[in-house]
Motif scaffolding. Structure first.
Motif, PDB file in Angstrom:
ATOM      1  N   GLN A  13       0.827  -1.204   0.000  1.00  0.00           N
ATOM      2  CA  GLN A  13       0.000   0.000   0.000  1.00  0.00           C
ATOM      3  C   GLN A  13       0.870   1.265   0.000  1.00  0.00           C
ATOM      4  OE1 GLN A  13      -3.625  -0.661   2.234  1.00  0.00           O
ATOM      5  NE2 GLN A  13      -3.196   1.175   3.403  1.00  0.00           N
ATOM      6  N   ALA A  55      -9.138  -2.983   8.382  1.00  0.00           N
ATOM      7  CA  ALA A  55      -9.842  -2.271   7.297  1.00  0.00           C
ATOM      8  C   ALA A  55      -8.946  -1.240   6.609  1.00  0.00           C
ATOM      9  CB  ALA A  55     -11.088  -1.582   7.855  1.00  0.00           C
ATOM     10  N   ARG A  58      -6.951  -2.675   3.691  1.00  0.00           N
ATOM     11  CA  ARG A  58      -7.715  -3.404   2.669  1.00  0.00           C
ATOM     12  C   ARG A  58      -7.191  -3.163   1.247  1.00  0.00           C
ATOM     13  NH1 ARG A  58     -12.192  -6.385   2.852  1.00  0.00           N
ATOM     14  NH2 ARG A  58     -13.358  -6.545   0.893  1.00  0.00           N
ATOM     15  N   LEU A  61      -4.160  -5.302   0.895  1.00  0.00           N
ATOM     16  CA  LEU A  61      -4.489  -6.732   0.823  1.00  0.00           C
ATOM     17  C   LEU A  61      -4.969  -7.100  -0.577  1.00  0.00           C
ATOM     18  CD1 LEU A  61      -6.323  -7.149   4.249  1.00  0.00           C
ATOM     19  CD2 LEU A  61      -4.217  -8.343   3.582  1.00  0.00           C
ATOM     20  N   MET A  62      -5.745  -6.211  -1.199  1.00  0.00           N
ATOM     21  CA  MET A  62      -6.228  -6.474  -2.561  1.00  0.00           C
ATOM     22  C   MET A  62      -5.075  -6.451  -3.570  1.00  0.00           C
ATOM     23  SD  MET A  62      -9.741  -4.338  -2.059  1.00  0.00           S
ATOM     24  CE  MET A  62     -10.450  -4.413  -3.680  1.00  0.00           C
ATOM     25  N   LEU A 198      -9.689 -10.424   4.028  1.00  0.00           N
ATOM     26  CA  LEU A 198     -10.569  -9.575   3.208  1.00  0.00           C
ATOM     27  C   LEU A 198     -12.050  -9.835   3.496  1.00  0.00           C
ATOM     28  CD1 LEU A 198      -8.684  -9.542  -0.208  1.00  0.00           C
ATOM     29  CD2 LEU A 198      -9.280  -7.539   1.141  1.00  0.00           C
ATOM     30  N   HIS A 199     -12.353 -10.986   4.108  1.00  0.00           N
ATOM     31  CA  HIS A 199     -13.787 -11.331   4.340  1.00  0.00           C
ATOM     32  C   HIS A 199     -14.221 -10.920   5.728  1.00  0.00           C
ATOM     33  CE1 HIS A 199     -14.394 -12.970   0.493  1.00  0.00           C
ATOM     34  NE2 HIS A 199     -13.458 -13.886   0.620  1.00  0.00           N
TER      35      HIS A 199
END
Length: 199
Positions: A13, A55, A58, A61-62, A198-199
């Motif tokens: 990130q 969060a 995120r 993570l993607m 992510l879930h």
């Protein structure tokens, strides 16, 4: 493995912002603040706390999920990540530089708290700290981008501040047992951990 993936997401990130600022002169405000705040959270209780919660990483993570599936959009991002993880080894081994960085971060922390981590003065001081310490280590992290932006002192300071955040995440990744071998032998476990986060 979850902690490793959070740290790797933090690294990805931060470097995505480095690339974005170098190309466009603009960072994403929220992502920028998450990265910079991680630099000042030296005594966080957990890996997630370093980033202010799962969060907040995120987007990272993607990014990691895409690269693990060979769907990464920016071929320069993994090269930057590799350079930063190599730099992390030198950084941790050089106690003098690591000590100066630690002291420098503590010295800037109060100003960051009162002005906000993304304030130009804070970015300038963090960038200067990086230039005075980490940038003397080898290998140097070379950032490519638009010469128009890379010629501006404020942009350069912001990029260096983001590289400091990337280095923070690289140290955290290694502290949690992360290793370059993971990408060869633990890819499945890494992908599962990312999906779970992510879930």
């Amino acid at each position: 493995m979850h902690d490793r993936m959070l740290a790797l997401a933090g690294l990805a990130q931060a470097l995505r912002q480095v690339r974005r600022v170098a190309e466009t002169g603009q960072a994403e405000g929220v992502v920028l603040e998450t990265a910079l705040e991680s630099v000042f959270r030296i005594d966080a209780e957990s890996t997630a706390d370093v980033y202010g919660g799962v969060a907040n990483v995120r987007p990272g993570l993607m990014l990691v999920r895409d690269y693990l599936a060979n769907r990464g959009q920016d071929p320069l991002l993994p090269k930057l990540a590799l350079a930063v993880t190599q730099l992390e080894r030198r950084f941790v081994q050089d106690e003098e530089v690591a000590g100066r960085v630690h002291a420098g971060i503590l010295a800037i922390r109060d100003e960051a708290r009162s002005l906000g981590t993304a304030h130009p003065d804070v970015l300038s001081r963090l960038g200067a700290l990086y230039a005075d310490t980490v940038s003397h280590l080898r290998p140097r992290v070379l950032v490519q981008g638009n010469p128009h932006y890379l010629g501006q002192a404020a942009i350069v300071a912001e990029i260096r501040a983001m590289l400091m955040a990337a280095l923070r995440s690289a140290v955290l990744w290694r502290q949690n047992g992360g290793s370059p071998w993971d990408f060869l032998f633990q890819r499945g476990a890494m992908t599962r951990a990312v999906e779970e986060l992510l879930h």
